[in-house]
Write an enzyme that holds these catalytic residues in place. Structure first.
Site, PDB file in Angstrom:
ATOM      1  N   CYS A   1      -4.328  10.061   9.614  1.00  0.00           N
ATOM      2  CA  CYS A   1      -4.284  11.165   8.925  1.00  0.00           C
ATOM      3  C   CYS A   1      -5.087  12.640   9.473  1.00  0.00           C
ATOM      4  O   CYS A   1      -4.390  13.733   9.643  1.00  0.00           O
ATOM      5  CB  CYS A   1      -4.264  10.872   7.596  1.00  0.00           C
ATOM      6  SG  CYS A   1      -5.604  10.281   6.897  1.00  0.00           S
TER       7      CYS A   1
ATOM      8  N   ASN B   1      -0.635  13.703   4.223  1.00  0.00           N
ATOM      9  CA  ASN B   1      -1.415  12.452   4.769  1.00  0.00           C
ATOM     10  C   ASN B   1      -0.468  11.192   4.949  1.00  0.00           C
ATOM     11  O   ASN B   1      -0.871  10.403   5.688  1.00  0.00           O
ATOM     12  CB  ASN B   1      -2.696  12.354   4.146  1.00  0.00           C
ATOM     13  CG  ASN B   1      -2.730  12.121   2.470  1.00  0.00           C
ATOM     14  OD1 ASN B   1      -1.992  12.918   1.703  1.00  0.00           O
ATOM     15  ND2 ASN B   1      -2.972  10.839   2.066  1.00  0.00           N
TER      16      ASN B   1
ATOM     17  N   GLY C   1       0.730  -1.203   0.016  1.00  0.00           N
ATOM     18  CA  GLY C   1       0.067  -0.062   0.156  1.00  0.00           C
ATOM     19  C   GLY C   1       0.843   1.231   0.011  1.00  0.00           C
ATOM     20  O   GLY C   1       2.175   1.343   0.031  1.00  0.00           O
ATOM     21  N   TYR C   2       0.264   2.496  -0.018  1.00  0.00           N
ATOM     22  CA  TYR C   2       0.793   3.782   0.081  1.00  0.00           C
ATOM     23  C   TYR C   2       1.990   3.798   1.322  1.00  0.00           C
ATOM     24  O   TYR C   2       2.554   4.551   1.371  1.00  0.00           O
ATOM     25  CB  TYR C   2       0.082   4.745  -0.518  1.00  0.00           C
ATOM     26  CG  TYR C   2      -0.457   4.950  -1.586  1.00  0.00           C
ATOM     27  CD1 TYR C   2       0.156   4.191  -2.946  1.00  0.00           C
ATOM     28  CD2 TYR C   2      -1.364   5.408  -1.990  1.00  0.00           C
ATOM     29  CE1 TYR C   2      -0.204   4.371  -4.227  1.00  0.00           C
ATOM     30  CE2 TYR C   2      -2.079   5.357  -3.391  1.00  0.00           C
ATOM     31  CZ  TYR C   2      -1.293   4.533  -4.510  1.00  0.00           C
ATOM     32  OH  TYR C   2      -1.807   4.935  -5.653  1.00  0.00           O
TER      33      TYR C   2
END
Lengths: 354, 354, 354, 354
Positions: free
Chosen positions: C155, C322, C14-15
């Site tokens: 975030c 974020n 994932g990011y």
């Protein structure tokens, strides 16, 4: 509404279908009587295409093709290739006119279809016998006028072919064309995929299918029909760009060394001077996307390069909105021609600024 | 910090200057002692380049060039062309090393400069005598190592030259190259103008200076130095794309018909296998911007087209960040080489994902 | 590398995982020994996170949690909630330190977890007994220093809590906060979905989960821990904005009518004056995303409104990236604190400009 | 075209003027006879607003106001405030009807004008005497029908007022509203500036004029006229977002604790059920920009929050296109009402999808 043309849309939940509806729902001579799809069944069109909320009570229906076209004077097909050909075979005998947005009936050569679309065509006789007229009014207006079945051109194919067509018509197009065309993300359709995932797409430029895009044979066929030499070839690199709509095409072409600016100006004017949707750009400017986005208009222009040996380079530029003149708009333009309506009906409005 | 290299930045308020600072302020062997500019005088760098807030107490100063370079071991110039040449003439005798980001000292041919930059060069002898080394480590690493004055390459020039350089090094580059390269908006600089006005830029694709961009002679010079034939020519169309950073270049090149994939794979590997910032892309993927944006890395790749007569087409792709490897990053890379530092210092970090 | 901290990343595709790697691979005190995931098994990290190409030979492995943490000094968890809690229960006894990026161990109240995450917590005792320290250094630095298990904040939660925290610390935070926070598309993760489909996202602003976002109890818990009154409530509207990275939060708060600018200036300075990653914005400017995007920095600021009755309105603004301070960056910041490293290691670099 | 309404546009080179032309050039009852401006004099409208190329032969003229309005049945003013008031005073006696897009004649209170626009109004009597009717059909349709002078509402003012107006009409609006509204970059006009410089704007979210925006008194005036209590106040934070068009507004409002969903559903339906351009959004969805961008439509919706003491929170959402319903579209809507035309003429078409 008894005298209106009754239109059916098969495949209504994609962006092509959405653009067809945006235009047809406001067409003074058309009544859309039915919309089918494979998803969103039972939903109102405005619940899927939010821009249409409140503008139509039509819902998406799941129907066999033969049921779908009941009572249709014209049927617009906005489905993927291959599926489309199968639907066409089921409805050809129904009497409905057809305007097809897919790539299934654009080519005349079944071998080219098989090579570029990766599957054999399910009804190759309908390619070779010209059942469908290629729906590019700038090339085929008279044939469209007499047609009952129209294969509407592809988005890249329209942009690139219109960009260099004056050279073809002027007998100056031969040898190799080198083209790079960048497109907006709506060209990838309404289904999310990694290439249209916003975090990546918004910051990216990339190519896909370089030298292998399925519009290559379509463009060559179009340009040869317009007068290009049989030795014409095309090396085409598509590029994905981070904007929703629009295509910008750059095509390098070799012309005879003696070719002059005045000669080409005259060719462009002769080819497009009376075309309602083509804007010839000049005077130091070149075509750009922002002037045509959201509309059926096309910007075309060129710049003349230096002479090398017995050739001179022309770089042709062309821009349009991939969903309008590159898709649904051109389909409706051909429909208007076919029905004898003013070609500009529901298409004359300009795009947004900015 | 007595043993650190003392660096001065002249022209610190543009995006090139900002990127120089983003890197140099974290360079373990460098102390930035002074920043000059023509605007924002007296402001802290972090008040103009917001990303640097709190990271430096340096302010923008308005100083004559000779005062600006006092005590400088190295001076980075991030100014427009022509202005740069005048500043260089005032500081050449000061003893400072120079890394210049402008286009003023990249070319060896004053006539090409005059033609493409639109003004005669104010110090043409410094072009012809090689005062400045062209700062592309992949081409000139040894020369840079011995240099005191480096002319750092342009953004398009770096992208396009690196994209086809293996062919030049392999003796396979001659004739006409046709290139389209799309760039992000930061390439137009920090001053607002109509071509970077968000409402238009965000929805647009357009060209500017087609066939006339000033990086054309720079690219040809680079490729000839790398081994291309003297008959090499370049037709280059720059395209403005709606993203802040990154360049994507497509170059069509003719190679001998006998050229094979294996041969080119070997050429690319031989040319770039040991390069710290070049990534050879293959295995079905092609270069894209999102992998290099924000970093000093470059993606290069190619696809091999069909044979026509005695030639075969290669399409070369290359991507980089116009402000980093296409600007400040490459300037610092050359600086590192020139000073004998690890070439990757402050440049090894990857860009963002996404 | 014997003396380096051995780190494992569970959930690397994932990011969040990508950002962890972007930082950890360059952390001078860390060796990443293993990365697991549920997809892309066998691929190199640089084949999935293109920015990391060539920077690591690690591949994604499919391993049971107990195998994954073999030899790990620290394990970073970058997985969805609920899955995370199950993994944690399998590795808690292994001896590895844990830094968890999910929402599973941030709250102390199992009922709040069940309400906002929609499922009962699988190990509620680990919420109530404080197994995990909430990893916000600006609030909990000393506790993090002594911790072995860190729950890294969300975030939105980080953005909003840091934006109003000075009021909590100053005893001026009570009653209802009204917050709107707009976020970039990377916050929705690496999997394409309709809300991050580029053609729509690029032209859209919309809300999701208004008044129901799962960060609401997390923010309230944080602010109460910082000194807010028990009657504190939060009405929070998240907004999806068309940029890849960054959050901009606006929070309306009522303070006593007697509150002055000087008093608040002092509170902000007292709260954040020594914080390495918080930038207090003032002098007519307010926080913006572009100054912190790509970095671990936070911009905070406020404007003081008119007095109404016995209250005065303060509007607090805060921005961050974020994925960095709102995710992986803060996780590494807490890791640095926990391990006794300089808190800024691999995090001090500024973001891009522009 | 003898029976068409003759329209003049003063101030035609901005985005408001462009949108007026996009609509009026296709209005079946209107002939645009003249366009004036202070720049681009002599150019065709399609050379400035590229979307209009080929659609009109009109050029921008430089004329004194009294000359500009010669023969005009109606004059649209698309100029900055203050300049507009001066022009109005020169043309009021000419007999032309006026539709003004500026902020100069929206307010009834000269003191509020002076405070929020930063200058004393040059003709305060025309504020207090109601020379101009506030051109919001949803509030003032009957007054517009009888008017000769219409002050068309501001973009934020329209979005926010329409978002909460049902509460005002239902007698449920009092106390403080807290609003955050994010807008596209076209709202900043056609002249490039640093806040609309693409490299920064494309990656940014920021506020400007928080609590001080000039639409605050306009919104309060509108809502009080619609039935809000005199104690109504508004704390409004505008946010700049990275898209060309559209506004998304979030407004927090306190209503009596006894308020129910059914009651509010009924209020929204009662207020907007017959409005041709307002779409009430519900069923789990909330308003978003992409459904209205490019069109004159508005999406409104709300969510009902928890009860605290004797109040209950309602969060109202509203979206529209700042240049259409927030500008030129609404101006033409009022013009249609004033002239007795179908209110939807040239405005009924949906926006783009996507």
């Amino acid at each position: 509404m008894a005298n209106k043309v009754k239109a059916v849309l098969i495949g209504g939940t994609g962006y092509g279908g959405a653009e067809i509806l945006r235009r047809l729902l406001f067409h003074p001579n058309v009544e859309v009587i039915r919309i089918t799809s494979v998803d969103n069944i039972g939903k109102k069109v405005g619940d899927v295409h939010l821009n249409l909320a409140g503008l139509s009570d039509l819902t998406f229906q799941q129907l066999a093709p033969s049921e779908a076209v009941a009572g249709a004077d014209v049927t617009f097909l906005a489905m993927p290739h291959k599926t489309t050909a199968q639907v066409v075979m089921e409805i050809l005998s129904s009497g409905t006119r057809i305007v097809d947005l897919s790539g299934d009936f654009r080519l005349r050569d079944p071998a080219a279809y098989a090579k570029y679309y990766g599957v054999p065509h399910p009804a190759p006789q309908h390619l070779t016998d010209g059942t469908f007229v290629y729906g590019m009014p700038e090339l085929n207006r008279e044939a469209i006028r007499k047609a009952r079945y129209v294969a509407s051109p592809g988005c890249f194919a329209t942009t690139i072919a219109l960009g260099v067509m004056p050279l073809a018509k002027g007998g100056k197009l031969s040898g190799a064309i080198h083209t790079v065309a960048a497109t907006g993300s709506s060209g990838s359709g309404a289904n999310p995929q990694i290439t249209t995932h916003h975090p990546l797409r918004a910051s990216n430029l990339r190519t896909y299918k370089p030298l292998e895009h399925q519009h290559i044979p379509e463009i060559l066929q179009t340009l040869r029909n317009a007068g290009a030499a049989q030795d014409l070839s095309l090396e085409f690199v598509p590029v994905s760009a981070p904007l929703p709509r629009g295509i910008f095409a750059t095509s390098f072409v070799d012309v005879p060394a003696s070719t002059t600016q005045e000669e080409l100006d005259a060719l462009w004017k002769q080819t497009y001077g009376k075309e309602p949707f083509i804007r010839i750009i000049g005077g130091g400017r070149q075509p750009e996307v922002v002037g045509v986005s959201g509309s059926n208009y096309v910007e075309v222009g060129f710049t003349l390069g230096p002479v090398t040996g017995d050739t001179r380079r022309v770089v042709c530029f062309s821009t349009l909105d991939n969903l309008v003149k590159g898709g649904a708009g051109q389909a409706i333009q051909s429909f208007n021609v076919m029905m004898g309506f003013d070609e500009r009906t529901t298409l004359a409005e300009p795009g947004l600024w900015p």
